[in-house]
Structures are given as C-alpha cells and as structure tokens.
Design a protein around this motif. Sequence first.
Motif, PDB file in Angstrom:
ATOM      1  N   GLU A 257       0.907  -1.225   0.184  1.00  0.00           N
ATOM      2  CA  GLU A 257      -0.041   0.063   0.064  1.00  0.00           C
ATOM      3  C   GLU A 257       0.869   1.079   0.005  1.00  0.00           C
ATOM      4  O   GLU A 257       0.430   2.122  -0.886  1.00  0.00           O
ATOM      5  N   VAL A 258       2.141   1.221   0.629  1.00  0.00           N
ATOM      6  CA  VAL A 258       2.909   2.294   0.633  1.00  0.00           C
ATOM      7  C   VAL A 258       3.378   2.558  -0.638  1.00  0.00           C
ATOM      8  O   VAL A 258       3.547   3.780  -1.017  1.00  0.00           O
ATOM      9  N   VAL A 259       3.825   1.506  -1.175  1.00  0.00           N
ATOM     10  CA  VAL A 259       4.355   1.603  -2.573  1.00  0.00           C
ATOM     11  C   VAL A 259       3.491   2.238  -3.764  1.00  0.00           C
ATOM     12  O   VAL A 259       3.983   3.155  -4.344  1.00  0.00           O
TER      13      VAL A 259
ATOM     14  N   ASN B 250      12.778   6.861  -5.456  1.00  0.00           N
ATOM     15  CA  ASN B 250      13.598   5.558  -5.655  1.00  0.00           C
ATOM     16  C   ASN B 250      14.265   5.188  -4.163  1.00  0.00           C
ATOM     17  O   ASN B 250      14.122   3.942  -3.863  1.00  0.00           O
ATOM     18  N   CYS B 251      14.432   5.980  -3.290  1.00  0.00           N
ATOM     19  CA  CYS B 251      14.984   6.035  -2.180  1.00  0.00           C
ATOM     20  C   CYS B 251      13.929   5.254  -1.310  1.00  0.00           C
ATOM     21  O   CYS B 251      14.175   4.167  -0.685  1.00  0.00           O
ATOM     22  N   PHE B 252      12.699   5.749  -1.214  1.00  0.00           N
ATOM     23  CA  PHE B 252      11.589   5.114  -0.650  1.00  0.00           C
ATOM     24  C   PHE B 252      11.411   3.683  -1.256  1.00  0.00           C
ATOM     25  O   PHE B 252      10.854   2.814  -0.420  1.00  0.00           O
ATOM     26  N   TYR B 253      11.209   3.646  -2.520  1.00  0.00           N
ATOM     27  CA  TYR B 253      10.810   2.440  -3.002  1.00  0.00           C
ATOM     28  C   TYR B 253      11.844   1.318  -2.917  1.00  0.00           C
ATOM     29  O   TYR B 253      11.533   0.237  -2.507  1.00  0.00           O
ATOM     30  N   LYS B 254      13.218   1.497  -2.763  1.00  0.00           N
ATOM     31  CA  LYS B 254      14.210   0.541  -2.335  1.00  0.00           C
ATOM     32  C   LYS B 254      14.075   0.045  -0.905  1.00  0.00           C
ATOM     33  O   LYS B 254      14.172  -1.006  -0.614  1.00  0.00           O
ATOM     34  N   ARG B 255      13.681   0.851  -0.142  1.00  0.00           N
ATOM     35  CA  ARG B 255      13.423   0.814   1.067  1.00  0.00           C
ATOM     36  C   ARG B 255      12.120  -0.259   1.516  1.00  0.00           C
ATOM     37  O   ARG B 255      12.565  -1.182   2.238  1.00  0.00           O
ATOM     38  N   CYS B 256      11.222   0.104   0.729  1.00  0.00           N
ATOM     39  CA  CYS B 256       9.910  -0.730   0.876  1.00  0.00           C
ATOM     40  C   CYS B 256      10.457  -1.989   0.438  1.00  0.00           C
ATOM     41  O   CYS B 256       9.878  -3.133   1.010  1.00  0.00           O
ATOM     42  N   PHE B 257      11.022  -2.136  -1.030  1.00  0.00           N
ATOM     43  CA  PHE B 257      11.583  -3.452  -1.525  1.00  0.00           C
ATOM     44  C   PHE B 257      12.228  -4.328  -0.490  1.00  0.00           C
ATOM     45  O   PHE B 257      12.030  -5.518  -0.145  1.00  0.00           O
ATOM     46  N   ASP B 258      13.241  -3.736  -0.038  1.00  0.00           N
ATOM     47  CA  ASP B 258      14.079  -4.486   0.858  1.00  0.00           C
ATOM     48  C   ASP B 258      13.171  -4.856   2.362  1.00  0.00           C
ATOM     49  O   ASP B 258      13.306  -6.155   2.505  1.00  0.00           O
ATOM     50  N   LEU B 259      12.404  -4.085   2.536  1.00  0.00           N
ATOM     51  CA  LEU B 259      11.729  -4.441   3.861  1.00  0.00           C
ATOM     52  C   LEU B 259      10.599  -5.425   3.549  1.00  0.00           C
ATOM     53  O   LEU B 259      10.470  -6.331   4.243  1.00  0.00           O
ATOM     54  N   MET B 260      10.247  -5.561   2.280  1.00  0.00           N
ATOM     55  CA  MET B 260       9.176  -6.610   1.996  1.00  0.00           C
ATOM     56  C   MET B 260       9.941  -7.771   1.853  1.00  0.00           C
ATOM     57  O   MET B 260       9.354  -8.974   2.541  1.00  0.00           O
ATOM     58  N   ASN B 261      11.055  -7.866   1.335  1.00  0.00           N
ATOM     59  CA  ASN B 261      11.936  -8.958   1.157  1.00  0.00           C
ATOM     60  C   ASN B 261      12.062  -9.697   2.680  1.00  0.00           C
ATOM     61  O   ASN B 261      11.991 -10.693   2.871  1.00  0.00           O
TER      62      ASN B 261
END
Length: 122
Positions: free
Chosen positions: A81-83, A101-112
Amino acid sequence: MEELKHKFKFEKLRIWNDSMDLAENIHQSSSKFPKDEMYNLISQIRRASDSIALNISEGAILQSNPEYRRFLGYSIRSIAEVVTCLHKAHRRKYLDKEEFNCFYKRCFDLMNMTIAFRKKIN
C-alpha cells in the motif's frame, strides 16, 4: 531519555526497526505534500506506513506462530500500500525521482526481509 534495560522481543527485530524508521521518514516527507491531500494521500500513506510496524509488534506478542504469520502478512500488504501511495505521490510530482527511488528501495528491501522472516516462522 534514559535507556530502558528491558525490551520487548519485537524491538530487537530489524524489520520492526526499519519499519519504524520508514514511517517516520514518510511522515516527514508527506508533510511537504499539498494541504488538499491532507485527508487523502497524506493520511493514507501515513496510516499504511505506521501499520507495518504496528502489525509486526502486535503479531510478535502472540504465542501462536500461525497468528504471527498472519500479522506479518498484514505488514506485507501495508508495504504494498505504501508503494502504491509512493507511485501516486511521484506521479503527482510531490516526490522527485531520487526521493521516490530511495523510498521504493527501502520498501522493496523491507518486503523481502519480512517475507523471509515469515517463511522462517513455522
């Protein structure tokens, strides 16, 4: 503030700490969005980002691993939802490409990390 000697188990989790940091950064960044987004996108992205850590901590206090897995699933859905909110903010030009891009990468890493942690719990 004095450092507490006793901690809840979830406070030691990297996913909890990372999600707490992410929510604070989202809150700060969304304060720059236009005021007419206060009850729409600002509220939505803040609630979703707060929900990530809230569900991690709520699930961690349960004695049942299936229940904990369920709450981690809620956290994963909140990350998605954040993404989506980040995409909306970027499309509306509230976030520049670098911040997005910074927020997106953090969300991607946190999701994984959250998915991996959930798989580890049986």
